[in-house]
Design a protein around this motif. Structure first.
Motif, short mmCIF file in Angstrom:
data_model
loop_
_atom_site.label_atom_id
_atom_site.label_comp_id
_atom_site.label_asym_id
_atom_site.label_seq_id
_atom_site.Cartn_x
_atom_site.Cartn_y
_atom_site.Cartn_z
N LEU A 182 87.13 33.20 76.58
CA LEU A 182 86.96 31.81 75.82
C LEU A 182 85.45 31.22 76.33
O LEU A 182 84.89 30.53 75.52
CB LEU A 182 88.03 30.83 75.96
N ARG A 183 85.33 31.31 77.54
CA ARG A 183 84.19 30.84 78.24
C ARG A 183 83.93 31.66 79.38
O ARG A 183 84.53 32.06 79.96
CB ARG A 183 84.52 29.24 78.75
N ILE A 184 82.52 31.88 79.73
CA ILE A 184 82.04 32.39 80.97
C ILE A 184 81.13 31.31 81.77
O ILE A 184 80.12 30.94 80.96
CB ILE A 184 81.27 33.77 80.72
N VAL A 185 81.26 31.24 83.09
CA VAL A 185 80.80 30.54 83.84
C VAL A 185 79.84 31.03 84.80
O VAL A 185 80.58 31.84 85.60
CB VAL A 185 81.50 29.24 84.59
N ALA A 241 78.00 39.34 83.87
CA ALA A 241 76.87 39.97 82.98
C ALA A 241 76.80 41.51 83.44
O ALA A 241 76.55 42.38 82.52
CB ALA A 241 75.69 39.34 83.39
N LYS A 242 76.96 41.84 84.56
CA LYS A 242 76.87 43.40 85.00
C LYS A 242 77.81 44.11 84.35
O LYS A 242 77.46 45.36 83.64
CB LYS A 242 77.00 43.54 86.65
N TRP A 243 78.91 43.74 84.08
CA TRP A 243 79.94 44.25 83.27
C TRP A 243 79.97 44.15 81.82
O TRP A 243 80.58 44.86 81.27
CB TRP A 243 81.33 43.77 83.96
N GLY A 244 79.05 43.33 81.33
CA GLY A 244 78.95 43.17 80.16
C GLY A 244 79.78 42.47 79.26
O GLY A 244 80.09 42.43 77.96
N TRP A 245 80.80 41.52 79.95
CA TRP A 245 81.66 40.72 79.14
C TRP A 245 80.74 39.49 78.44
O TRP A 245 79.96 38.83 78.95
CB TRP A 245 82.63 40.12 80.46
N ARG A 246 81.28 39.29 77.41
CA ARG A 246 81.10 38.32 76.34
C ARG A 246 82.08 37.48 75.95
O ARG A 246 83.21 37.86 75.71
CB ARG A 246 80.18 38.94 75.37
N VAL A 247 81.85 36.31 75.49
CA VAL A 247 82.87 35.51 74.80
C VAL A 247 83.22 36.01 73.53
O VAL A 247 82.46 36.56 72.79
CB VAL A 247 82.31 33.95 74.28
N GLY A 248 84.40 35.98 73.50
CA GLY A 248 85.30 37.00 72.37
C GLY A 248 85.78 38.26 72.72
O GLY A 248 86.51 38.90 71.95
N ASP A 249 85.40 39.01 73.70
CA ASP A 249 85.79 40.15 74.31
C ASP A 249 87.28 39.92 74.53
O ASP A 249 87.56 38.94 75.11
CB ASP A 249 84.90 40.86 75.37
N GLU A 250 87.90 41.08 74.75
CA GLU A 250 89.23 41.20 75.42
C GLU A 250 89.54 41.90 76.33
O GLU A 250 89.10 43.19 76.35
CB GLU A 250 90.38 41.26 74.22
N ILE A 251 89.86 41.22 77.46
CA ILE A 251 89.94 42.05 78.91
C ILE A 251 91.19 41.74 79.61
O ILE A 251 92.31 41.18 79.01
CB ILE A 251 88.80 41.26 79.93
N GLY A 252 91.76 42.76 80.58
CA GLY A 252 92.86 42.64 81.11
C GLY A 252 92.78 43.62 82.35
O GLY A 252 91.82 44.30 82.59
#
Length: 96
Positions: free
Chosen positions: A54-57, A83-94
């Protein structure tokens, strides 16, 4: 690392060495994080119950706070790792 208990969630990265770029702490049942007492900045990734970001700080400095009202879990990472892992708002992670 998955922080399940209230004590583990309350601690998170607090009083720990700066994590490396392969380490993350998942705080379940959490929507806000503070960095009071932390000597280094961290990235925070706020997610909903399915793990959707939902949000990345990025690079939250010591003695600050961040939250997202709809988050049910938060990932704590070393600054720059999201940023290194390429995570962006909207991605689904676990957790792995």
């Amino acid at each position: 690392h998955v922080c399940e208990s209230r004590l583990e969630r309350g601690r998170g990265l607090l009083l720990r060495r700066r994590p490396d770029s392969c380490t993350a702490y998942l705080l379940r049942s959490c929507s806000a994080v503070h960095t009071v007492g932390m000597p280094y900045p961290i990235d925070l990734v706020f997610c909903n119950e399915t793990g959707r970001i939902l949000r990345i700080v990025r690079g939250l400095r010591p003695f600050r706070m961040a939250r997202h009202p709809d988050a049910t879990q938060v990932w704590e990472l070393a600054a720059g790792v999201a940023a290194k892992w390429g995570w962006r708002v909207g991605d689904e992670i676990g957790p792995c």
